[in-house]
Motif scaffolding. Structure first.
Motif, mmCIF file in Angstrom:
data_model
loop_
_atom_site.group_PDB
_atom_site.id
_atom_site.type_symbol
_atom_site.label_atom_id
_atom_site.label_comp_id
_atom_site.label_asym_id
_atom_site.label_seq_id
_atom_site.Cartn_x
_atom_site.Cartn_y
_atom_site.Cartn_z
ATOM 1 N N ALA A 12 0.796 -1.235 0.000
ATOM 2 C CA ALA A 12 0.000 0.000 0.000
ATOM 3 C C ALA A 12 0.827 1.282 0.000
ATOM 4 O O ALA A 12 0.281 2.364 -0.156
ATOM 5 C CB ALA A 12 -0.915 0.003 1.224
ATOM 6 N N ALA A 32 -4.705 -2.068 -3.795
ATOM 7 C CA ALA A 32 -5.358 -2.790 -2.700
ATOM 8 C C ALA A 32 -5.046 -4.268 -2.813
ATOM 9 O O ALA A 32 -5.018 -4.827 -3.911
ATOM 10 C CB ALA A 32 -6.867 -2.577 -2.764
ATOM 11 N N LYS A 46 -7.769 5.969 -2.587
ATOM 12 C CA LYS A 46 -7.464 5.365 -1.285
ATOM 13 C C LYS A 46 -6.186 5.946 -0.668
ATOM 14 O O LYS A 46 -6.130 6.194 0.541
ATOM 15 C CB LYS A 46 -7.327 3.846 -1.461
ATOM 16 C CG LYS A 46 -6.851 3.096 -0.229
ATOM 17 C CD LYS A 46 -6.859 1.587 -0.475
ATOM 18 C CE LYS A 46 -5.585 1.045 -1.021
ATOM 19 N NZ LYS A 46 -4.551 0.795 -0.028
ATOM 20 N N ASN A 50 -6.131 7.395 3.053
ATOM 21 C CA ASN A 50 -5.354 6.704 4.092
ATOM 22 C C ASN A 50 -4.259 7.585 4.670
ATOM 23 O O ASN A 50 -4.000 7.576 5.878
ATOM 24 C CB ASN A 50 -4.757 5.405 3.536
ATOM 25 C CG ASN A 50 -5.819 4.338 3.300
ATOM 26 O OD1 ASN A 50 -7.007 4.591 3.457
ATOM 27 N ND2 ASN A 50 -5.391 3.154 2.921
ATOM 28 N N ASP A 196 -8.136 0.589 5.559
ATOM 29 C CA ASP A 196 -7.380 -0.625 5.200
ATOM 30 C C ASP A 196 -7.078 -1.465 6.438
ATOM 31 O O ASP A 196 -6.956 -2.689 6.351
ATOM 32 C CB ASP A 196 -6.026 -0.256 4.568
ATOM 33 C CG ASP A 196 -6.112 -0.029 3.069
ATOM 34 O OD1 ASP A 196 -7.236 0.070 2.543
ATOM 35 O OD2 ASP A 196 -5.046 0.047 2.429
ATOM 36 N N THR A 197 -6.899 -0.801 7.565
ATOM 37 C CA THR A 197 -6.402 -1.494 8.766
ATOM 38 C C THR A 197 -7.421 -1.556 9.902
ATOM 39 O O THR A 197 -7.151 -2.144 10.937
ATOM 40 C CB THR A 197 -5.122 -0.799 9.278
ATOM 41 O OG1 THR A 197 -5.437 0.552 9.640
ATOM 42 C CG2 THR A 197 -4.008 -0.804 8.241
ATOM 43 N N LYS A 211 -12.164 -1.979 4.278
ATOM 44 C CA LYS A 211 -11.607 -2.853 3.243
ATOM 45 C C LYS A 211 -12.366 -4.172 3.081
ATOM 46 O O LYS A 211 -12.185 -4.873 2.092
ATOM 47 C CB LYS A 211 -10.135 -3.115 3.564
ATOM 48 C CG LYS A 211 -9.332 -3.676 2.393
ATOM 49 C CD LYS A 211 -7.858 -3.634 2.727
ATOM 50 C CE LYS A 211 -7.079 -4.698 2.056
ATOM 51 N NZ LYS A 211 -5.682 -4.700 2.531
ATOM 52 N N TYR A 225 -14.938 4.359 1.530
ATOM 53 C CA TYR A 225 -13.744 5.088 1.975
ATOM 54 C C TYR A 225 -14.039 6.595 1.991
ATOM 55 O O TYR A 225 -13.667 7.294 2.928
ATOM 56 C CB TYR A 225 -12.559 4.788 1.050
ATOM 57 C CG TYR A 225 -11.792 3.517 1.374
ATOM 58 C CD1 TYR A 225 -10.448 3.559 1.732
ATOM 59 C CD2 TYR A 225 -12.394 2.268 1.314
ATOM 60 C CE1 TYR A 225 -9.734 2.409 2.018
ATOM 61 C CE2 TYR A 225 -11.701 1.099 1.593
ATOM 62 C CZ TYR A 225 -10.369 1.175 1.948
ATOM 63 O OH TYR A 225 -9.666 0.027 2.236
#
Length: 235
Positions: A12, A32, A46, A50, A196-197, A211, A225
């Motif tokens: 990423a 991704a 993204k 992020n 993502d996390t 995600k 997102y």
């Protein structure tokens, strides 16, 4: 501050040297992946979300006494961070049953846990990031007892701060994965905090805003997102 040699490219992010040996530049990508890289794709925008979300949350955490790697946001996708030696552990906190936890224990997704759980996974893609405990981590030299204690303390503090913050913008924090690094002998929060996390659900509808939409082919990934980003209210 400018990018010099590229040191690393992950799933990423790209990481670059700078003129300061203690500072790196992280450049967030739109790529991704899921299932340890077996599923690949792109989530448009993204990287920007992020980067900005991570920095926003880390700034909040700094104010609450959690030391982080954040130095300065440089652009929509780039941030200067402290150069750390990453502790090879993924640190996972769970508040609600979901994902692998639900599957492994046969507990329906969405059940609120009686208390937050803490998990460690050994960071190794080839092995599938196996779950380990603190004794494994100490035995293989991944972290010392003092480092595990610091990581545990900070991880639960991150959870406490983020539950409160996300609740204020109508989002339930289901679970999240964070990483820590060593910086001049100190344990500090590193990597990123993003959709993502983290598993993030709308507090009323329980719609997934993370995600999992990509992992499970639920569609509207970019919209989810963007929705999180909109609620954060950051520019």
């Amino acid at each position: 501050m400018e990018k010099l040699e590229q040191l690393y490219e992950g799933k990423a992010k790209k990481v670059f040297k700078t003129e300061d040996p203690d500072v790196l530049i992280v450049d967030y990508k739109d790529d991704a992946t899921a299932f340890n890289g077996l599923k690949k794709g792109t989530i448009v925008g993204k990287g920007v979300i992020n980067n900005k979300m991570s920095n926003h949350i880390m700034s909040l955490l700094e104010k609450e006494g959690v030391p982080t790697h954040l130095v300065k946001e440089l652009s929509e996708r780039e941030t200067a961070v402290k150069k750390v030696e990453i502790v090879p552990l993924e640190v996972i906190i769970r508040n609600v049953s979901a994902g692998s936890f639900a599957k492994k224990l046969g507990i329906e997704e969405g059940r609120k846990l009686l208390c937050p759980t803490l998990e460690f996974s050994y960071k190794d893609d080839a092995l599938g990031d196996p779950m380990i405990n603190s004794y494994y981590a100490m035995a293989i030299g991944a972290a010392t007892k003092e480092e595990i204690d610091a990581i545990t303390k900070y991880a639960f503090k991150v959870n406490e701060v983020m539950i409160r913050y996300f609740e204020s913008i109508g989002i339930e924090l289901i679970d999240f994965k964070i990483e820590f690094g060593r910086y001049h002998g100190q344990i500090i929060l590193a990597d990123e905090i993003s959709p993502d996390t983290c598993r993030l659900w709308d507090i009323n509808t329980h719609e997934k805003l993370d995600k999992d939409r990509f992992r499970r082919d639920l569609g509207n990934v970019e919209d989810a997102y963007q929705e999180v980003f909109k609620r954060l209210g950051i520019q």
